[in-house]
Write a protein that holds these residues in place. Structure first.
Motif, PDB file in Angstrom:
ATOM      1  N   UNK A 149       0.851  -1.180   0.000  1.00  0.00           N
ATOM      2  CA  UNK A 149       0.000   0.000   0.000  1.00  0.00           C
ATOM      3  C   UNK A 149       0.890   1.233   0.000  1.00  0.00           C
ATOM      4  N   UNK A 150       0.957   1.928  -1.111  1.00  0.00           N
ATOM      5  CA  UNK A 150       1.692   3.185  -1.218  1.00  0.00           C
ATOM      6  C   UNK A 150       0.717   4.278  -0.752  1.00  0.00           C
ATOM      7  N   UNK A 166      -7.329   1.476  10.201  1.00  0.00           N
ATOM      8  CA  UNK A 166      -7.453   0.107  10.711  1.00  0.00           C
ATOM      9  C   UNK A 166      -7.727  -0.876   9.583  1.00  0.00           C
ATOM     10  N   UNK A 167      -8.511  -0.469   8.575  1.00  0.00           N
ATOM     11  CA  UNK A 167      -8.808  -1.350   7.447  1.00  0.00           C
ATOM     12  C   UNK A 167      -7.566  -1.595   6.606  1.00  0.00           C
ATOM     13  N   UNK A 168      -6.805  -0.524   6.360  1.00  0.00           N
ATOM     14  CA  UNK A 168      -5.567  -0.674   5.591  1.00  0.00           C
ATOM     15  C   UNK A 168      -4.613  -1.620   6.308  1.00  0.00           C
ATOM     16  N   UNK A 169      -4.561  -1.512   7.635  1.00  0.00           N
ATOM     17  CA  UNK A 169      -3.661  -2.391   8.384  1.00  0.00           C
ATOM     18  C   UNK A 169      -4.160  -3.829   8.358  1.00  0.00           C
ATOM     19  N   UNK A 170      -5.470  -4.034   8.511  1.00  0.00           N
ATOM     20  CA  UNK A 170      -6.031  -5.383   8.481  1.00  0.00           C
ATOM     21  C   UNK A 170      -5.754  -6.063   7.144  1.00  0.00           C
ATOM     22  N   UNK A 171      -5.868  -5.309   6.055  1.00  0.00           N
ATOM     23  CA  UNK A 171      -5.671  -5.880   4.732  1.00  0.00           C
ATOM     24  C   UNK A 171      -4.198  -6.100   4.399  1.00  0.00           C
ATOM     25  N   UNK A 172      -3.364  -5.116   4.686  1.00  0.00           N
ATOM     26  CA  UNK A 172      -1.986  -5.141   4.184  1.00  0.00           C
ATOM     27  C   UNK A 172      -0.925  -5.386   5.244  1.00  0.00           C
ATOM     28  N   UNK A 173      -1.220  -5.152   6.509  1.00  0.00           N
ATOM     29  CA  UNK A 173      -0.230  -5.388   7.550  1.00  0.00           C
ATOM     30  C   UNK A 173       1.085  -4.688   7.249  1.00  0.00           C
ATOM     31  N   UNK A 195      -9.246   8.292   7.684  1.00  0.00           N
ATOM     32  CA  UNK A 195      -9.313   7.727   6.336  1.00  0.00           C
ATOM     33  C   UNK A 195      -8.102   8.211   5.547  1.00  0.00           C
ATOM     34  N   UNK A 196      -7.432   7.300   4.875  1.00  0.00           N
ATOM     35  CA  UNK A 196      -6.248   7.631   4.091  1.00  0.00           C
ATOM     36  C   UNK A 196      -6.449   7.187   2.642  1.00  0.00           C
ATOM     37  N   UNK A 197      -5.662   7.746   1.751  1.00  0.00           N
ATOM     38  CA  UNK A 197      -5.677   7.328   0.356  1.00  0.00           C
ATOM     39  C   UNK A 197      -4.700   6.192   0.141  1.00  0.00           C
ATOM     40  N   UNK A 198      -5.135   5.136  -0.528  1.00  0.00           N
ATOM     41  CA  UNK A 198      -4.305   3.942  -0.684  1.00  0.00           C
ATOM     42  C   UNK A 198      -4.105   3.619  -2.165  1.00  0.00           C
ATOM     43  N   UNK A 199      -2.870   3.777  -2.637  1.00  0.00           N
ATOM     44  CA  UNK A 199      -2.504   3.345  -3.978  1.00  0.00           C
ATOM     45  C   UNK A 199      -1.968   1.925  -3.839  1.00  0.00           C
ATOM     46  N   UNK A 200      -2.650   0.971  -4.417  1.00  0.00           N
ATOM     47  CA  UNK A 200      -2.390  -0.441  -4.173  1.00  0.00           C
ATOM     48  C   UNK A 200      -1.595  -1.041  -5.330  1.00  0.00           C
ATOM     49  N   UNK A 201      -0.527  -1.745  -4.984  1.00  0.00           N
ATOM     50  CA  UNK A 201       0.423  -2.245  -5.974  1.00  0.00           C
ATOM     51  C   UNK A 201       0.707  -3.717  -5.745  1.00  0.00           C
ATOM     52  N   UNK A 261      -9.910  -7.092  -2.582  1.00  0.00           N
ATOM     53  CA  UNK A 261     -10.803  -6.864  -1.446  1.00  0.00           C
ATOM     54  C   UNK A 261     -10.984  -5.368  -1.200  1.00  0.00           C
ATOM     55  N   UNK A 262      -9.888  -4.630  -1.287  1.00  0.00           N
ATOM     56  CA  UNK A 262      -9.940  -3.199  -0.991  1.00  0.00           C
ATOM     57  C   UNK A 262     -10.735  -2.422  -2.030  1.00  0.00           C
ATOM     58  N   UNK A 263     -10.506  -2.691  -3.304  1.00  0.00           N
ATOM     59  CA  UNK A 263     -11.172  -1.892  -4.335  1.00  0.00           C
ATOM     60  C   UNK A 263     -12.653  -2.253  -4.446  1.00  0.00           C
TER      61      UNK A 263
END
Length: 310
Positions: free
Chosen positions: A26-27, A71-78, A108-114, A196-198
């Motif tokens: 997650x960038x 919390x969601x970003x952490x749950x998904x990407x750790x 809430x943060x912006x997540x660029x997923x790679x 899952x995120x998108x």
């Protein structure tokens, strides 16, 4: 094909460079005010370090953008968030926001997923493109089909993939994989975690059938399952409450190509209930705002013909 060169936080990139087993990252951006629609899934995203190093330190392939709670970003990407702990990630976000984020806060943060991420050895890090100006703070996009340094980007792509490639820079590149339906219309596949995120983001955190917003029980369901040739693609996904997901996978409910709910009579015959679903039969489900993000009609028809219990 387009590419993006993003300016990376040294702490983030150093942390991930030491963990080559992490394939999806997650960038993140500390704010969710601005989205990211520069690339389409499958196009390359490179990381550039700050001055004075000023080098391309690695990169990956774009999977999508999502606005997620911390919390969601952490749950998904750790650790794929570039931090060893949720507290460490909270500290870094607070640093860039210039505020202290309390342990109970969940911004809430912006997540660029790679996906398919690779970091280059320190002594083998190329210089950035010559037209990447020193005053660029976040990053810059490049149209590789018209850019004058085509050989440079071919080289970067080869480094990123791990072997030499000859890519047609006039079209999007993506790793090969099974695609169901018309390949000309098929968006590129996402990373497993990004899927899952998108999907969660596209459905605005609501179950497509019940409208439930209780996020812990929401799941990104595949319409065409992976074992049947499906992929992690937004138009192959639908956000469902966990029990609804089970009913969908087992064919007790379905969705027609016009996004209307179908309910199998066997739900009542076998279990003697299911009234909440029969009351909604024939009604249109919730779908993403953007038409291109909505379930693919071919996938829905496959499910109706193959899985749905008529």
């Amino acid at each position: 094909m387009k590419a993006y060169v993003g300016v990376t936080d040294g702490e983030w990139s150093d942390f991930l460079a030491q963990r080559p087993e992490i394939n999806e990252v997650n960038f993140w951006r500390p704010s969710s005010e601005h989205g990211f629609n520069v690339l389409v899934p499958g196009e390359p995203f490179f990381f550039k370090s700050h001055y004075p190093e000023n080098r391309i330190v690695g990169g990956g392939f774009y999977s999508g953008f999502a606005r997620l709670r911390l919390s969601e970003a952490w749950t998904l990407y750790g650790e794929g968030n570039g931090a060893a702990s949720l507290d460490g990630m909270r500290r870094r976000i607070g640093f860039y926001r210039k505020v202290t984020i309390a342990p109970g806060e969940d911004p809430i943060i912006g997540c660029i997923l790679l996906r398919d991420v690779r970091f280059f050895p320190y002594e083998e890090r190329p210089e950035p493109p010559r037209d990447f100006k020193s005053n660029i703070v976040q990053g810059k996009s490049f149209d590789l089909g018209t850019h004058g340094e085509a050989e440079y980007f071919q080289y970067l792509l080869s480094r990123l993939i791990g072997h030499e490639v000859d890519v047609d820079l006039s079209v999007s590149w993506h790793r090969p994989g099974p695609v169901y339906g018309d390949k000309r219309l098929a968006p590129q596949r996402l990373g497993q975690t990004a899927f899952k995120a998108v999907v969660l983001n596209a459905y605005e955190g609501r179950c497509a059938i019940t409208g439930s917003r209780i996020r812990p029980v929401l799941q990104a369901a595949h319409i065409l399952p992976l074992p049947k040739g499906g992929e992690h693609r937004l138009d192959n996904g639908i956000l469902l409450r966990s029990d609804v997901h089970t009913l969908f996978d087992r064919g007790y409910i379905g969705i027609d190509s016009k996004y209307r709910l179908m309910v199998s009579p066997r739900l009542r015959d076998e279990f003697g209930n299911g009234n909440e679903y029969f009351q909604c039969e024939g009604k249109e489900i919730l779908t993403p705002r953007r038409r291109r993000d909505r379930p693919n009609a071919e996938f829905l028809e496959w499910h109706a013909d193959t899985v749905f219990r008529r």
